[in-house]
Design a protein around this motif. Structure first.
Motif, PDB file in Angstrom:
ATOM      1  N   THR A 213       4.777   8.157   3.339  1.00  0.00           N
ATOM      2  CA  THR A 213       4.577   6.707   3.161  1.00  0.00           C
ATOM      3  C   THR A 213       5.431   5.844   4.074  1.00  0.00           C
ATOM      4  O   THR A 213       5.303   4.619   4.051  1.00  0.00           O
TER       5      THR A 213
ATOM      6  N   ILE B  10       7.236  12.517  -0.088  1.00  0.00           N
ATOM      7  CA  ILE B  10       6.639  11.189  -0.314  1.00  0.00           C
ATOM      8  C   ILE B  10       7.188  10.181   0.696  1.00  0.00           C
ATOM      9  O   ILE B  10       6.446   9.371   1.253  1.00  0.00           O
TER      10      ILE B  10
ATOM     11  N   ARG C 198       1.541   6.938  -6.741  1.00  0.00           N
ATOM     12  CA  ARG C 198       0.512   7.942  -7.058  1.00  0.00           C
ATOM     13  C   ARG C 198       1.021   9.350  -6.761  1.00  0.00           C
ATOM     14  O   ARG C 198       0.815  10.280  -7.540  1.00  0.00           O
ATOM     15  N   LEU C 199       1.693   9.491  -5.612  1.00  0.00           N
ATOM     16  CA  LEU C 199       2.212  10.814  -5.249  1.00  0.00           C
ATOM     17  C   LEU C 199       3.297  11.266  -6.226  1.00  0.00           C
ATOM     18  O   LEU C 199       3.382  12.460  -6.554  1.00  0.00           O
TER      19      LEU C 199
ATOM     20  N   THR D  60       0.912   4.064  -2.894  1.00  0.00           N
ATOM     21  CA  THR D  60       0.690   5.481  -2.552  1.00  0.00           C
ATOM     22  C   THR D  60       1.845   6.332  -3.061  1.00  0.00           C
ATOM     23  O   THR D  60       1.631   7.415  -3.636  1.00  0.00           O
TER      24      THR D  60
ATOM     25  N   ALA E  82       0.840  -1.207   0.000  1.00  0.00           N
ATOM     26  CA  ALA E  82       0.000   0.000   0.000  1.00  0.00           C
ATOM     27  C   ALA E  82       0.870   1.250   0.000  1.00  0.00           C
ATOM     28  O   ALA E  82       0.577   2.224  -0.709  1.00  0.00           O
ATOM     29  N   ASN E  83       1.965   1.242   0.776  1.00  0.00           N
ATOM     30  CA  ASN E  83       2.875   2.396   0.808  1.00  0.00           C
ATOM     31  C   ASN E  83       3.527   2.623  -0.546  1.00  0.00           C
ATOM     32  O   ASN E  83       3.674   3.765  -0.989  1.00  0.00           O
TER      33      ASN E  83
END
Length: 195
Positions: free
Chosen positions: A182, A178, A167-168, A164, A160-161
């Motif tokens: 994360t 970031i 996406r960032l 994420t 998940a990190n």
């Protein structure tokens, strides 16, 4: 299975999902990481129940996956779940299975087969070393399941990190921000950016 338990929170019977859970546990132990899926052998999950879960009177209920659009089309994954109903009244079962049902229901020894079962159970009850090893094995299995669950949660969080962070990065945020957001290292975020 002595009782037809329900989950008090959902008011649903637990046996079907328990069977699914056991199938998953069995499959995960049968295939090592990186091995091809076709090496999975046929499996059977068998519940011996002293109640009729489906209330249809069958001695045996056998389940395999089939197509909802064409019930004759079976998914050949070689996974079978069987629910043996010791209170059943009809269906084709062998003399030994019928005597086994009688043994489970009434502890009556009627055949050589049930005599062997009864002798083995008596031996195991008397052998404290075997009982202790069985209890230790259960404890080890429980520990392994807990460890596997913890590893799965950690792996899920890491994935998940990473998602994420990707996406960032696509939104144009800088590597340092970031990494903070994360809990990934700057090097890990730099590696993702290089991809």
């Amino acid at each position: 299975q002595v009782k037809n338990n329900k989950n008090p929170d959902t008011d649903t019977y637990v046996l079907p999902k328990r069977s699914r859970y056991y199938q998953a546990l069995l499959d995960i132990d049968l295939l090592q990481k990186g091995q091809p899926y076709d090496l999975l052998p046929p499996t059977f999950i068998i519940f011996i129940c002293v109640f009729d879960f489906f209330e249809k009177g069958n001695y045996v209920y056998t389940f395999k996956k089939c197509c909802l659009e064409n019930r004759k089309l079976e998914l050949p994954d070689e996974a079978t779940t069987m629910i043996l109903n010791t209170k059943g009244t009809h269906g084709d079962i062998s003399k030994d299975i019928k005597s086994f049902y009688d043994y489970v229901n009434n502890h009556i020894v009627t055949t050589d087969f049930t005599k062997q079962i009864d002798d083995e159970i008596s031996y195991l009850k008397l052998d404290t070393k075997v009982r202790r090893e069985f209890m230790l094995m259960e404890a080890r299995l429980l520990d392994e399941r807990r460890e596997g669950k913890a590893e799965g949660i950690a792996e899920g969080e890491a994935n998940a990190n990473i998602a994420t962070a990707k996406r960032l990065l696509s939104m144009g945020l800088n590597v340092q921000d970031i990494a903070k957001a994360t809990s990934l290292s700057i090097d890990q975020v730099e590696a993702l950016k290089a991809e």
